[in-house]
Design an enzyme around this catalytic site. Structure first.
Site, PDB file in Angstrom:
ATOM      1  N   MET A  28      90.710   0.907  26.543  1.00 12.01           N
ATOM      2  CA  MET A  28      89.879   2.089  26.324  1.00 12.01           C
ATOM      3  C   MET A  28      90.694   3.261  25.766  1.00 12.01           C
ATOM      4  SD  MET A  28      87.585   4.302  28.971  1.00 12.01           S
ATOM      5  CE  MET A  28      86.572   2.946  29.534  1.00 12.01           C
ATOM      6  N   TYR A  49      95.821  -6.757  29.493  1.00 11.27           N
ATOM      7  CA  TYR A  49      94.813  -7.477  30.267  1.00 11.27           C
ATOM      8  C   TYR A  49      94.763  -8.936  29.843  1.00 11.27           C
ATOM      9  CZ  TYR A  49      92.675  -3.001  31.652  1.00 11.27           C
ATOM     10  OH  TYR A  49      92.426  -1.762  32.173  1.00 11.27           O
TER      11      TYR A  49
END
Ligand SMILES: *Cc1c(COP(=O)(O)O)cnc(C)c1O
Length: 383
Positions: free
Chosen positions: A323, A275
Site C-alpha cells: 500500500m 508479503y
C-alpha cells in the site's frame, strides 16, 4: 525532498508540445487543452497555470467540480468547457460564470433554458450529437425537436458549438466505424444549417483523430494525451512518423515522478522478499525500500515488474507493491544509500522510464496509469 515523492512538470517540454500542436493544426484551429482526470494525473491547478503561461486559453473538463478548480486558478482569463456532467444544482453557477457545456439530452436542454431565463443570462451551448459511439449525444430522431426548441428559445442561449466524439480513433481496426461517424457528423451539420441554425464552431477531434483523420480538426481540437507528450497509441505515433521525412518524436514527456530511498537491507539466498512468496532471492541481494505504493497510484500489477532508476541504472521491483511501500533490487549498485533519488517516471543520467514502458509492463493504458497518480503528491513546475 520533504515528502514521500514529488511530481515535476517540465514547462519547456510543454511549450514544445503546444508549439508542435499549433504548428500541425494551423492558425485556424483552436487547441482546447483537455484537463479532466486531474489533468491526466499532472495536477490540474499547477498544470493549467503552466498551460496558460504557454499560451493555452481554452480548457475542457469532465464535470463542474473540475471546472470550478480551473476557474479559481485562472479566473476569467480562459474559456472553460464541460464535456460531461452538469448536475442540476450546478447549472446556475455554470451559466453565471460563462462556462460552456455539452448538451446531449432533452432534460439538460430544458434545464439550461429555464436557468438562463431565470438568470436573464445566455447559456453557452455545445450541442453534442450521436454519430455512432453510442455514449452521449442527441440521436438523429431527436434533432427535429431539438432544432425547434432552440429556435423557439433563441434569446436565452449562444449556439457555440456542434460536436461529437469518435469511438476509438487511435486504432486502425476502427477505421470504418470512425469514417462513418465523420460522414454522419457532416450530414447532421448540413441538417442544422438547412434549418437556419448554425453553430459558431464545429469540433470533434481528440488527439488520435486529429492525427489519423485530419479532416476531423474542423474549428477546434480537444487535445488531451498529446499535450502531455504521449501518443494515444503506437499506431497514431507510427502514422505520424510515416507522414514525415525525419523520424523523430516531436513530443516531450511533461511529467516526472521522483522519490528517495527510505531504507536499505541485505537479503540472503533463498529468502523471500515482502508479503508471501512471490519473490525468492536467488543470490545474495541488496534491496532498497521506496516509500511509494499502490495508494499513491503505483499499480500493484507492477509487482515484480516495474522499473525505477537509481544512480542512472534500471532497478526492478521485487516482491509485491504494497500500500505505501515497494522494494527494488539494488544489488549491483555499490554506492546506493539512504535518501538517494529514485525516478519512477522520468530521466536520470542517460536512461528514462517513460509512461509507456511503465504501462507496458502492466498492460495499462497511458491514460489509466497517469490518472491513478495520487492527487496528494505535490506538483512542482520546473523550467
Ligand atoms: C478525453 C476526451 C478528449 C481528449 O482525448 P485524448 O485522447 O486524450 O486527446 C476529447 N474529447 C472528449 C469528449 C473526451 O472525453
Amino acid at each position: 525532498m520533504h515528502t514521500n515523492s514529488l511530481i515535476e512538470l517540465n514547462r519547456s517540454a510543454y511549450q514544445n508540445n503546444i508549439d508542435f500542436l499549433k504548428k500541425t493544426f494551423g492558425k485556424k484551429v483552436l487547441v482546447s487543452s483537455v484537463v479532466k482526470g486531474n489533468a491526466y494525473g499532472h495536477g490540474v491547478q499547477e498544470f493549467v497555470s503552466m498551460a496558460f503561461q504557454c499560451g493555452v486559453t481554452h480548457f475542457s473538463v469532465f464535470d463542474v467540480q473540475e471546472a470550478k478548480v480551473v476557474k479559481s486558478t485562472l479566473k476569467n482569463k480562459a474559456t472553460i468547457m464541460v464535456m460531461g456532467l452538469v448536475q442540476d444544482e450546478d447549472m446556475e453557477w455554470v451559466i453565471q460564470n460563462d462556462v460552456e457545456f455539452f448538451v446531449f439530452d432533452k432534460s439538460r436542454l430544458t434545464k439550461a433554458m429555464k436557468t438562463a431565463k431565470k438568470l436573464d443570462k445566455k447559456a453557452i451551448l455545445h450541442i453534442e450529437v450521436e454519430t455512432g459511439m453510442n455514449r452521449t449525444g442527441f440521436d438523429k430522431s431527436e434533432l427535429n425537436a431539438v432544432i425547434a426548441f432552440l429556435k423557439k428559445e433563441d434569446q436565452h442561449f449562444t449556439f457555440k458549438g456542434l460536436c461529437t466524439h469518435y469511438a476509438g480513433a487511435e486504432s486502425i481496426a476502427n477505421y470504418y466505424r470512425v469514417d462513418q461517424q465523420i460522414k454522419k457528423f457532416e450530414e447532421i451539420y448540413a441538417f442544422f444549417c438547412k434549418n437556419d441554425l448554425k453553430p459558431q464552431i464545429r469540433h470533434s477531434a481528440c488527439s488520435a483523430a486529429s492525427i489519423m483523420f485530419p479532416q476531423t480538426r474542423m474549428d477546434m481540437v480537444r487535445i488531451g494525451i498529446m499535450q502531455y507528450g504521449l501518443w494515444s497509441s503506437p499506431e497514431v505515433f507510427v502514422t505520424y512518423l510515416n507522414s514525415k521525412k525525419n523520424k523523430i518524436d516531436p513530443l516531450q514527456r511533461v511529467i516526472s515522478w521522483k522519490s528517495t530511498i527510505m531504507s536499505i537491507k541485505k537479503v540472503n539466498i533463498g529468502d523471500f522478499i515482502g508479503y508471501g512468496t512471490s519473490f525468492m532471492a536467488k543470490r545474495k541481494m541488496k534491496i532498497a525500500v521506496i516509500p511509494i505504493g499502490y495508494c499513491h497510484g503505483y499499480s500493484r500489477s507492477l509487482s515484480n515488474q516495474g522499473r525505477v532508476l537509481i544512480h542512472g541504472q534500471r532497478c526492478v521491483v521485487v516482491g509485491s507493491v504494497n500500500m505505501n511501500m515497494m522494494t527494488v533490487d539494488i544489488t549491483d549498485i555499490e554506492m546506493a544509500k539512504k535518501e538517494d533519488e529514485v525516478v519512477l517516471i522520468g530521466t536520470q543520467k542517460e536512461l528514462s522510464v517513460s509512461v509507456a514502458s511503465f504501462s507496458d509492463f502492466s498492460n495499462q493504458l497511458n491514460y489509466e496509469l497517469l490518472t491513478r497518480i495520487s492527487k496528494a503528491i505535490p506538483r512542482k513546475i520546473i523550467e
